[in-house]
Design an enzyme around this catalytic site. Structure first.
Site, PDB file in Angstrom:
ATOM      1  N   ARG A 219      74.510  11.971  52.930  1.00 29.12           N
ATOM      2  CA  ARG A 219      74.076  12.764  54.077  1.00 29.12           C
ATOM      3  C   ARG A 219      74.731  12.732  55.361  1.00 29.12           C
ATOM      4  O   ARG A 219      74.820  13.351  56.104  1.00 29.12           O
ATOM      5  CB  ARG A 219      72.345  12.248  54.474  1.00 29.12           C
ATOM      6  CG  ARG A 219      71.497  12.954  53.207  1.00 29.12           C
ATOM      7  CD  ARG A 219      70.042  12.366  53.855  1.00 29.12           C
ATOM      8  NE  ARG A 219      69.366  13.446  54.584  1.00 29.12           N
ATOM      9  CZ  ARG A 219      68.171  13.499  54.708  1.00 29.12           C
ATOM     10  NH1 ARG A 219      67.330  12.712  54.432  1.00 29.12           N
ATOM     11  NH2 ARG A 219      67.667  14.497  55.476  1.00 29.12           N
TER      12      ARG A 219
ATOM     13  N   ASP B  97      57.918  24.439  58.806  1.00 31.35           N
ATOM     14  CA  ASP B  97      57.294  23.541  58.387  1.00 31.35           C
ATOM     15  C   ASP B  97      55.864  23.605  58.914  1.00 31.35           C
ATOM     16  O   ASP B  97      54.741  23.397  58.102  1.00 31.35           O
ATOM     17  CB  ASP B  97      57.662  22.135  58.872  1.00 31.35           C
ATOM     18  CG  ASP B  97      59.067  21.709  58.781  1.00 31.35           C
ATOM     19  OD1 ASP B  97      59.592  20.960  57.778  1.00 31.35           O
ATOM     20  OD2 ASP B  97      60.104  22.410  59.463  1.00 31.35           O
TER      21      ASP B  97
ATOM     22  N   ARG C 187      54.476  25.956  56.548  1.00 32.58           N
ATOM     23  CA  ARG C 187      53.933  25.303  55.294  1.00 32.58           C
ATOM     24  C   ARG C 187      52.511  24.677  55.523  1.00 32.58           C
ATOM     25  O   ARG C 187      51.576  24.790  54.751  1.00 32.58           O
ATOM     26  CB  ARG C 187      55.066  24.323  54.880  1.00 32.58           C
ATOM     27  CG  ARG C 187      56.123  25.032  54.368  1.00 32.58           C
ATOM     28  CD  ARG C 187      57.381  24.025  54.202  1.00 32.58           C
ATOM     29  NE  ARG C 187      58.446  24.776  53.621  1.00 32.58           N
ATOM     30  CZ  ARG C 187      59.796  24.192  53.438  1.00 32.58           C
ATOM     31  NH1 ARG C 187      60.059  23.397  54.555  1.00 32.58           N
ATOM     32  NH2 ARG C 187      60.741  25.120  52.884  1.00 32.58           N
TER      33      ARG C 187
ATOM     34  N   HIS D 189      63.037  18.388  61.994  1.00 32.48           N
ATOM     35  CA  HIS D 189      62.758  19.065  60.775  1.00 32.48           C
ATOM     36  C   HIS D 189      63.251  18.288  59.604  1.00 32.48           C
ATOM     37  O   HIS D 189      64.595  17.864  59.479  1.00 32.48           O
ATOM     38  CB  HIS D 189      63.594  20.661  60.754  1.00 32.48           C
ATOM     39  CG  HIS D 189      63.740  21.062  59.490  1.00 32.48           C
ATOM     40  ND1 HIS D 189      62.504  21.548  58.829  1.00 32.48           N
ATOM     41  CD2 HIS D 189      64.615  21.459  58.760  1.00 32.48           C
ATOM     42  CE1 HIS D 189      62.810  22.226  57.665  1.00 32.48           C
ATOM     43  NE2 HIS D 189      64.301  22.121  57.736  1.00 32.48           N
TER      44      HIS D 189
HETATM   45  N1  NAD Z   1      66.599  24.912  59.190  1.00 32.59           N
HETATM   46  C1  NAD Z   1      65.748  25.083  58.024  1.00 32.59           C
HETATM   47  O1  NAD Z   1      64.504  25.472  58.126  1.00 32.59           O
HETATM   48  C2  NAD Z   1      66.736  25.501  56.854  1.00 32.59           C
HETATM   49  C3  NAD Z   1      66.077  25.791  55.701  1.00 32.59           C
HETATM   50  C4  NAD Z   1      66.919  26.079  54.507  1.00 32.59           C
HETATM   51  C5  NAD Z   1      68.134  25.852  54.635  1.00 32.59           C
HETATM   52  N2  NAD Z   1      68.862  25.356  55.657  1.00 32.59           N
HETATM   53  C6  NAD Z   1      70.211  25.031  56.077  1.00 32.59           C
HETATM   54  O2  NAD Z   1      70.764  26.300  56.094  1.00 32.59           O
HETATM   55  C7  NAD Z   1      72.262  26.088  55.564  1.00 32.59           C
HETATM   56  C8  NAD Z   1      72.623  27.216  54.612  1.00 32.59           C
HETATM   57  O3  NAD Z   1      71.816  26.917  53.425  1.00 32.59           O
HETATM   58  P1  NAD Z   1      72.279  28.047  52.184  1.00 32.59           P
HETATM   59  O4  NAD Z   1      71.256  27.782  51.200  1.00 32.59           O
HETATM   60  O5  NAD Z   1      72.257  29.519  52.682  1.00 32.59           O
HETATM   61  O6  NAD Z   1      73.732  27.481  51.776  1.00 32.59           O
HETATM   62  P2  NAD Z   1      74.696  28.381  51.094  1.00 32.59           P
HETATM   63  O7  NAD Z   1      75.958  27.407  50.598  1.00 32.59           O
HETATM   64  O8  NAD Z   1      74.266  29.425  50.030  1.00 32.59           O
HETATM   65  O9  NAD Z   1      75.591  29.223  52.305  1.00 32.59           O
HETATM   66  C9  NAD Z   1      76.266  28.812  53.255  1.00 32.59           C
HETATM   67  C10 NAD Z   1      77.265  29.661  53.548  1.00 32.59           C
HETATM   68  O10 NAD Z   1      78.108  29.115  54.663  1.00 32.59           O
HETATM   69  C11 NAD Z   1      79.405  29.630  54.611  1.00 32.59           C
HETATM   70  N3  NAD Z   1      80.465  28.980  55.501  1.00 32.59           N
HETATM   71  C12 NAD Z   1      80.522  27.507  55.387  1.00 32.59           C
HETATM   72  N4  NAD Z   1      81.532  27.319  56.377  1.00 32.59           N
HETATM   73  C13 NAD Z   1      81.837  28.520  57.140  1.00 32.59           C
HETATM   74  C14 NAD Z   1      82.198  28.780  58.478  1.00 32.59           C
HETATM   75  N5  NAD Z   1      82.958  27.915  59.046  1.00 32.59           N
HETATM   76  N6  NAD Z   1      82.212  29.979  58.972  1.00 32.59           N
HETATM   77  C15 NAD Z   1      81.601  30.940  58.332  1.00 32.59           C
HETATM   78  N7  NAD Z   1      80.745  30.630  57.117  1.00 32.59           N
HETATM   79  C16 NAD Z   1      80.792  29.462  56.702  1.00 32.59           C
HETATM   80  C17 NAD Z   1      79.675  29.416  53.039  1.00 32.59           C
HETATM   81  O11 NAD Z   1      80.988  30.123  52.675  1.00 32.59           O
HETATM   82  C18 NAD Z   1      78.478  29.760  52.697  1.00 32.59           C
HETATM   83  O12 NAD Z   1      78.427  30.972  52.116  1.00 32.59           O
HETATM   84  C19 NAD Z   1      72.256  24.641  55.007  1.00 32.59           C
HETATM   85  O13 NAD Z   1      72.810  23.689  56.014  1.00 32.59           O
HETATM   86  C20 NAD Z   1      70.894  24.475  54.691  1.00 32.59           C
HETATM   87  O14 NAD Z   1      70.592  23.010  54.583  1.00 32.59           O
HETATM   88  C21 NAD Z   1      68.032  25.003  56.871  1.00 32.59           C
END
Ligand code: NAD
Length: 323
Positions: free
Chosen positions: A91, A151, A154, A178
């Site tokens: 992580r 959350d 949820r 979170h």
């Molecule tokens: N905060 C929340 O409640 C919550 C909930 C769900 C997911 N997330 C987080 O959101 C993030 C995205 O999740 P996801 O499932 O969409 O992932 P994903 O892998 O489907 O999409 C991430 C995208 O970011 C792009 N990317 C990476 N580096 C980049 C950059 N420098 N500039 C532009 N684009 C870039 C990648 O090409 C990819 O398409 C993760 O960190 C995930 O843990 C947060």
């Protein structure tokens, strides 16, 4: 009559979360323009085409692929860009990678002389919010994280099912990180103005509310793990939570939402981003609603802050070691 200012939202990261958010946002009728930006240009192009073909069925909205120049006049810049955890990757390694991604995007936003509010979604969202705020060097209002709004949703879902009450009448907040150290603020949870502990005594639907309470809280904490096990990612509820925050900003709603913000002495905590009830409006976090928490909840908030501070310390240490 002066024409209304165009409402523009830039979404960085066109993956599962970014694209689902774009889809929900297009249906909301809130923005005039949505731009999607991703380092994977083919993915962004594909998502934009797929979304744009839905325009006859959306309220009027322009949807297009964007680039950093779009940050200049966007009112909200939503950062969902991130690296996925690779097998064998810790992580902490992921933390390091995503911090570098968030910093590079914030640098571009600053270069474009943007006044937009930055909404951070990339995980670990509280640490990323801190990193973004520090990098932007802006007032704290302008950089917020989606935090525990998801959350809290949820928790409301589970309480609504348990109590047999419309979810819109269930008021409940998850505070802190979170993540694993988050906790349900039971002292703030109520239905029809009746504190939840008293409501459950009246309602009489369960034998042992204390045990039920603990079970519900654990289910909230474990939700993301279960969904990721089943389908690989979470996207729908978080997409809607992002629409809710974006709405509060674009329409200046002064909504009470649990978003991640940097505490500067509130709740006795400093220099850490985590979720507490905030008033969210045009400028981002307009105000933090400070209240006196019962001892157990105050201790849980401090423990959550300690977890996040340790993650930030490790991030700084790793940065120094990597030169
Ligand atoms: N905060 C929340 O409640 C919550 C909930 C769900 C997911 N997330 C987080 O959101 C993030 C995205 O999740 P996801 O499932 O969409 O992932 P994903 O892998 O489907 O999409 C991430 C995208 O970011 C792009 N990317 C990476 N580096 C980049 C950059 N420098 N500039 C532009 N684009 C870039 C990648 O090409 C990819 O398409 C993760 O960190 C995930 O843990 C947060």
């Amino acid at each position: 009559m002066t024409p209304r200012r165009q409402r523009k939202v830039a979404i960085v990261g066109a993956g599962a979360v970014g694209a689902t958010f774009a889809y929900a946002l297009a249906q909301s009728g809130l923005p005039d323009e949505i731009v999607l930006i991703d380092q994977n240009k083919a993915l962004a192009r594909g998502q934009v085409l797929d979304l744009a073909h839905g325009r006859p069925f959306f309220p009027a909205v322009a949807i297009r692929q964007g680039d950093p120049a779009d940050y200049h006049d966007a009112q909200v810049i939503v950062i969902t860009a991130g690296a996925a955890q690779r097998p064998g990757e810790t992580r902490l390694q992921l933390l390091q990678k995503n911090a570098a991604i968030v910093r590079s995007i914030v640098d571009q936003v600053v270069q474009q002389d943007s006044r937009g509010v930055m909404l951070i979604v990339t995980n670990p969202v509280d640490v990323m919010t801190y990193v973004a705020l520090q990098r932007a060097g802006s007032e704290r209002a302008r950089v917020l994280g989606s935090g525990t709004l998801l959350d809290s949703a949820r928790l409301r879902h589970l309480l609504s099912a348990h109590c047999g009450v419309d979810i819109h009448n269930v008021h409940a907040y998850v505070l802190g990180e979170h993540g694993d150290s988050e906790f349900a603020a039971w002292s703030m949870t109520h239905i029809a103005g009746i504190p939840i502990d008293q409501f459950c005594a009246i309602c009489g639907r369960c034998q042992d509310w204390q045990a039920e309470r603990n079970h519900i809280e654990q289910q909230v904490r474990d939700s993301a793990y279960h969904i990721i096990d089943y389908k690989g990612a979470t996207c729908f509820a978080v997409g809607l939570a992002l629409v809710r925050i974006t709405r509060a900003i674009l329409r200046g709603e002064n909504s009470v939402l649990t978003v991640s913000t940097r505490l500067e002495g509130e709740f006795g905590l400093e220099d850490v981003c985590l979720s507490v009830p905030c008033i969210v409006s045009t400028r981002g976090v307009e105000r933090i609603i400070v209240s006196k928490l019962p001892e157990g909840e105050a201790a849980a908030l401090s423990a959550s802050a300690a977890v996040l501070k340790e993650a930030m310390r490790q991030l700084v240490v790793r940065r120094q070691h990597s030169g």
